[in-house]
Design a protein around this motif. Structure first.
Motif, mmCIF file in Angstrom:
data_model
loop_
_atom_site.group_PDB
_atom_site.id
_atom_site.type_symbol
_atom_site.label_atom_id
_atom_site.label_comp_id
_atom_site.label_asym_id
_atom_site.label_seq_id
_atom_site.Cartn_x
_atom_site.Cartn_y
_atom_site.Cartn_z
ATOM 1 N N ASP A 81 0.808 -1.221 0.000
ATOM 2 C CA ASP A 81 0.000 0.000 0.000
ATOM 3 C C ASP A 81 0.842 1.272 0.000
ATOM 4 O OD1 ASP A 81 -2.124 -1.659 0.124
ATOM 5 O OD2 ASP A 81 -2.763 -1.126 2.158
ATOM 6 N N CYS A 82 2.155 1.135 -0.039
ATOM 7 C CA CYS A 82 3.031 2.311 0.056
ATOM 8 C C CYS A 82 2.678 3.360 -0.990
ATOM 9 C CB CYS A 82 4.486 1.888 -0.102
ATOM 10 S SG CYS A 82 5.615 3.283 -0.217
ATOM 11 N N LEU A 83 2.608 4.626 -0.533
ATOM 12 C CA LEU A 83 2.248 5.733 -1.416
ATOM 13 C C LEU A 83 3.494 6.412 -1.982
ATOM 14 C CD1 LEU A 83 -0.081 7.334 1.280
ATOM 15 C CD2 LEU A 83 -0.875 5.903 -0.614
ATOM 16 N N GLN A 84 4.654 5.926 -1.573
ATOM 17 C CA GLN A 84 5.921 6.562 -1.987
ATOM 18 C C GLN A 84 5.946 8.050 -1.618
ATOM 19 O OE1 GLN A 84 8.906 5.063 -3.766
ATOM 20 N NE2 GLN A 84 7.956 3.535 -2.449
ATOM 21 N N CYS A 85 5.395 8.376 -0.456
ATOM 22 C CA CYS A 85 5.318 9.785 -0.054
ATOM 23 C C CYS A 85 6.635 10.296 0.528
ATOM 24 C CB CYS A 85 4.193 9.974 0.964
ATOM 25 S SG CYS A 85 4.561 9.205 2.560
ATOM 26 N N GLY A 86 7.471 9.380 1.025
ATOM 27 C CA GLY A 86 8.775 9.802 1.536
ATOM 28 C C GLY A 86 8.784 10.251 2.986
ATOM 29 N N THR A 87 7.655 10.120 3.670
ATOM 30 C CA THR A 87 7.616 10.509 5.083
ATOM 31 C C THR A 87 8.629 9.701 5.897
ATOM 32 O OG1 THR A 87 5.270 10.990 4.847
ATOM 33 C CG2 THR A 87 6.099 10.757 7.095
ATOM 34 N N CYS A 88 8.719 8.422 5.590
ATOM 35 C CA CYS A 88 9.662 7.569 6.335
ATOM 36 C C CYS A 88 11.091 8.059 6.140
ATOM 37 C CB CYS A 88 9.528 6.110 5.904
ATOM 38 S SG CYS A 88 9.523 5.868 4.111
ATOM 39 N N SER A 89 11.461 8.368 4.911
ATOM 40 C CA SER A 89 12.817 8.829 4.639
ATOM 41 C C SER A 89 13.092 10.157 5.333
ATOM 42 C CB SER A 89 13.033 8.982 3.139
ATOM 43 O OG SER A 89 12.853 7.738 2.505
ATOM 44 N N ARG A 124 4.592 7.324 11.718
ATOM 45 C CA ARG A 124 4.224 8.427 10.831
ATOM 46 C C ARG A 124 3.689 7.987 9.471
ATOM 47 N NH1 ARG A 124 9.072 12.874 11.791
ATOM 48 N NH2 ARG A 124 8.394 13.498 13.882
ATOM 49 N N CYS A 125 3.869 6.751 9.116
ATOM 50 C CA CYS A 125 3.500 6.318 7.762
ATOM 51 C C CYS A 125 1.995 6.459 7.529
ATOM 52 C CB CYS A 125 3.912 4.867 7.533
ATOM 53 S SG CYS A 125 3.306 4.232 5.953
ATOM 54 N N PRO A 126 1.586 7.241 6.530
ATOM 55 C CA PRO A 126 0.154 7.454 6.293
ATOM 56 C C PRO A 126 -0.551 6.187 5.786
ATOM 57 C CG PRO A 126 1.436 8.490 4.543
ATOM 58 C CD PRO A 126 2.416 8.001 5.570
ATOM 59 N N ALA A 127 0.220 5.217 5.294
ATOM 60 C CA ALA A 127 -0.402 3.996 4.773
ATOM 61 C C ALA A 127 -0.433 2.895 5.843
ATOM 62 C CB ALA A 127 0.353 3.518 3.542
ATOM 63 N N GLY A 128 0.007 3.232 7.046
ATOM 64 C CA GLY A 128 -0.049 2.254 8.135
ATOM 65 C C GLY A 128 0.937 1.115 7.994
ATOM 66 N N ILE A 129 2.047 1.375 7.322
ATOM 67 C CA ILE A 129 3.059 0.325 7.163
ATOM 68 C C ILE A 129 4.020 0.372 8.346
ATOM 69 C CG2 ILE A 129 4.950 -0.499 5.681
ATOM 70 C CD1 ILE A 129 3.457 0.837 3.332
ATOM 71 N N ASP A 130 4.310 -0.775 8.909
ATOM 72 C CA ASP A 130 5.277 -0.835 10.003
ATOM 73 C C ASP A 130 6.656 -1.082 9.370
ATOM 74 O OD1 ASP A 130 6.831 -1.244 12.228
ATOM 75 O OD2 ASP A 130 5.359 -2.509 13.259
ATOM 76 N N ILE A 131 7.289 0.029 9.000
ATOM 77 C CA ILE A 131 8.535 -0.053 8.250
ATOM 78 C C ILE A 131 9.653 -0.664 9.099
ATOM 79 C CG2 ILE A 131 10.219 1.323 6.920
ATOM 80 C CD1 ILE A 131 7.449 3.334 7.139
ATOM 81 N N ALA A 132 9.675 -0.320 10.374
ATOM 82 C CA ALA A 132 10.724 -0.859 11.249
ATOM 83 C C ALA A 132 10.632 -2.387 11.303
ATOM 84 C CB ALA A 132 10.587 -0.269 12.654
ATOM 85 N N PRO A 174 14.603 4.478 3.130
ATOM 86 C CA PRO A 174 13.485 3.564 3.401
ATOM 87 C C PRO A 174 12.420 3.607 2.292
ATOM 88 C CG PRO A 174 14.098 4.725 5.402
ATOM 89 C CD PRO A 174 14.917 5.320 4.289
ATOM 90 N N ARG A 175 12.080 4.803 1.822
ATOM 91 C CA ARG A 175 11.077 4.895 0.750
ATOM 92 C C ARG A 175 11.527 4.113 -0.476
ATOM 93 N NH1 ARG A 175 10.665 7.236 -4.024
ATOM 94 N NH2 ARG A 175 12.654 8.309 -3.777
ATOM 95 N N LYS A 176 12.792 4.309 -0.823
ATOM 96 C CA LYS A 176 13.315 3.667 -2.016
ATOM 97 C C LYS A 176 13.327 2.137 -1.853
ATOM 98 C CE LYS A 176 16.021 4.953 -5.722
ATOM 99 N NZ LYS A 176 17.290 5.388 -6.247
ATOM 100 N N ILE A 177 13.712 1.681 -0.676
ATOM 101 C CA ILE A 177 13.782 0.235 -0.442
ATOM 102 C C ILE A 177 12.407 -0.403 -0.624
ATOM 103 C CG2 ILE A 177 13.745 -1.262 1.634
ATOM 104 C CD1 ILE A 177 16.469 -1.326 0.161
ATOM 105 N N ILE A 178 11.384 0.297 -0.124
ATOM 106 C CA ILE A 178 10.031 -0.244 -0.274
ATOM 107 C C ILE A 178 9.638 -0.264 -1.752
ATOM 108 C CG2 ILE A 178 7.587 0.117 0.291
ATOM 109 C CD1 ILE A 178 8.465 0.995 2.998
ATOM 110 N N GLY A 179 9.981 0.785 -2.447
ATOM 111 C CA GLY A 179 9.728 0.819 -3.887
ATOM 112 C C GLY A 179 10.437 -0.336 -4.588
HETATM 113 S S1 SF4 Z 1 5.915 6.779 4.842
HETATM 114 FE FE1 SF4 Z 1 4.798 4.894 4.325
HETATM 115 S S2 SF4 Z 1 3.621 5.397 2.452
HETATM 116 FE FE2 SF4 Z 1 5.214 6.990 2.693
HETATM 117 S S3 SF4 Z 1 6.962 6.235 1.475
HETATM 118 FE FE3 SF4 Z 1 7.285 5.533 3.570
HETATM 119 S S4 SF4 Z 1 6.353 3.475 3.626
HETATM 120 FE FE4 SF4 Z 1 5.565 4.487 1.788
#
Ligand code: SF4
Ligand code: SF4
Lengths: 292, 187
Positions: free
Chosen positions: B25-33, B79-87, B46-51
């Motif tokens: 569901d990642c939006l590639q918004c870059g908030t994580c980065s 902070r992820c708006p898509a609710g992804i637990d990146i950690a 982090p954004r790039k890795i998910i992509g």
């Molecule tokens: S904050 Fe969440 S939705 Fe945005 S780029 Fe990172 S993983 Fe994707």
């Protein structure tokens, strides 16, 4: 006297010993008792998860199972990493019967069974929520007047999120410090990571993170940094001199546990708090901005 | 021909407890980065890795240092708006790379994690200075302890144990672990 199941965690037996001492001392003053779990094991900090997820949860579950046997309601951890591990394990035990079954199958080997019935709390929550700021204020005989303290929450005390609490700008640490008569500073980096888990595996990154925190504390006119976690303390304290060497800085900001500040304001002797008796007077004399 | 199993699913499967993690569901918004305190030390953000995971670039993901540079601070996660637990996802990548013994050359993380687990399986307790000393050649365990004691005046009565005490029921604990993971010989 209210009793809590107390899980000190490995750090409090070694580098974090003064946290352990000051916790017990302050608890006694507040009329509560922390009963240490029998034969507890290491929670694995951040090092189990890269190896095996189920193992990570099982090891924390063993501690929870031992705590459940005491019949007490709350499982209290003073270390933020231990707290996070116990908290999430307990949460998953409740939400995932499959996981619970796997774990209980393994725990049979130690004649234990975990139900997920403990309330997992961090030490600071017990003081702020159960004892309350008014009762704490009543015990203060030596208010920490004029002491400018940076309240450092760190990561795993506040994150991941548990409900709809304010994870971006929590305030309870500041309120606790004010109750002790101290002056909490507005510390922007208060929930920024100190890099504790990277200090061995990626030292450059960790030292950089420590440096940024120290810099922000000093720029915000803190005279002292108070922490809620032995890992954060060791990181900010032990590696401060290495930061100075590597960044050609001159930081000498003392790091104390919040329990040591509580104890000091209650009039406990420095020895019983594991704190050098000169730290606070010296911090009061020194403006860190001029020092750097 | 076998149907290809997307890498995002492989990594999703490595998260047993947090299996609700919606990586795709990642939006590639870059908030994580923008949040990440370790980003300067990562090959890819982090954004790039998910992509990259979603684009099935498995080899490039695995050979990067990104996930082993994650400090597990969960700041991106909240902070992820898509609710992804990146950690948690970074942990999953670590597990996958350990499992496959495939990671960027020169990283300390994999070896450190393994030593840590061995220490706990042997004694039931951990003692970081000893492990740290193994990897920080300039420091010995006692030097690290000493620095901790003197840094800002921690004082103790009584001496500190340099080695962790074994827990009483260590044999039982080892048997608990055996029900989860095959163990080599433990001492
Ligand atoms: S904050 Fe969440 S939705 Fe945005 S780029 Fe990172 S993983 Fe994707
Ligand atoms: S959890 Fe890892 S990826 Fe996320 S912000 Fe922290 S260090 Fe960066």
């Amino acid at each position: 006297m209210k009793q809590y199941a107390y899980y000190p965690g490995c750090s409090l037996e070694s580098l974090g010993k003064s946290y352990h001492l000051s916790t017990l001392e302050v608890a006694a003053r507040l009329g509560i008792e922390f009963k240490e779990l029998e034969d507890w094991n290491c929670c694995g900090a951040t090092a189990y998860f890269p190896v095996d997820e189920l193992l990570a949860y099982t090891l924390s579950a063993r501690n929870l199972a031992i705590a459940e046997k005491t019949g007490l309601k709350d499982f209290v951890a003073p270390c933020s990493a231990c707290f996070k591990n116990a908290y999430t394990t307990n949460k998953y035990l409740n939400s995932d019967p499959d996981l619970a079954e796997h774990i209980n199958y393994a725990l049979e080997e130690d004649n234990l069974h975990v139900a997920g019935t403990m309330q997992v709390r961090h030490l600071i929550e017990v003081f702020v929520e159960d004892i309350g700021l008014d009762a704490i204020k009543e015990k203060v005989t030596y208010p920490l007047n004029n002491l400018k303290v940076a309240p450092y929450y760190g990561c795993q005390l506040v994150r991941p999120r548990k409900g709809n609490e304010n994870v971006e700008n929590p305030r309870y640490f500041e309120e606790l410090l004010s109750a002790l008569g101290a002056e909490p500073i507005e510390f922007e980096s208060k929930t920024r990571c100190c890099g504790g888990s990277l200090i061995v595996t990626n030292r450059a990154a960790a030292l950089d993170m420590v440096e940024k925190l120290l810099q922000d504390a000093v720029n915000s006119h803190a005279q002292i940094i108070a922490t809620t976690c032995p890992m954060c303390t060791v990181n900010l304290e032990v590696y401060q001199s290495q930061v100075n060497r590597e960044f050609h800085t001159n930081y000498s900001i003392p790091i104390v546990y919040f329990t040591q500040l509580m104890g000091t304001s209650f009039g406990c002797t420095p020895k019983r708090l594991g704190i050098n008796k000169e730290i606070i007077p010296r911090a009061l004399e020194k403006s860190q901005v001029e020092a750097v | 021909m076998a149907v290809e199993y997307p890498f995002s699913k492989v990594i999703g499967d490595m998260m047993y407890a947090s299996h609700q993690n919606p990586i795709t569901d990642c939006l590639q918004c870059g908030t994580c980065s923008g949040t990440c305190p370790a980003i300067e030390y990562m090959d890819f953000s982090p954004r790039k890795i998910i992509g990259m995971i979603r684009a099935n670039l498995k080899e490039d993901v695995l050979s990067s240092n990104t996930y082993w540079s994650c400090a597990s601070c969960y700041h991106c996660t909240v902070r992820c708006p898509a609710g992804i637990d990146i950690a948690e996802m970074m942990y999953a990548l670590k597990r996958y790379s350990m499992w496959k013994s495939q990671f960027k050359e020169g990283l300390i993380g994999p070896d450190f994690s393994e030593s840590f687990v061995k220490m706990i399986v042997n004694s039931g307790r951990s003692y970081e200075p000893i492990l740290a000393a193994t990897y920080l050649p300039k420091y010995s365990a006692s030097a690290i302890v000493q620095e901790a004691l003197t840094a800002s005046g921690l004082v103790f009565s009584g001496k500190m144990n340099l080695f962790p005490k074994k827990i009483k029921r260590i044999k039982n604990l080892q048997n608990v672990v055996r029900r989860i993971l095959p163990l080599g010989e433990t001492s």
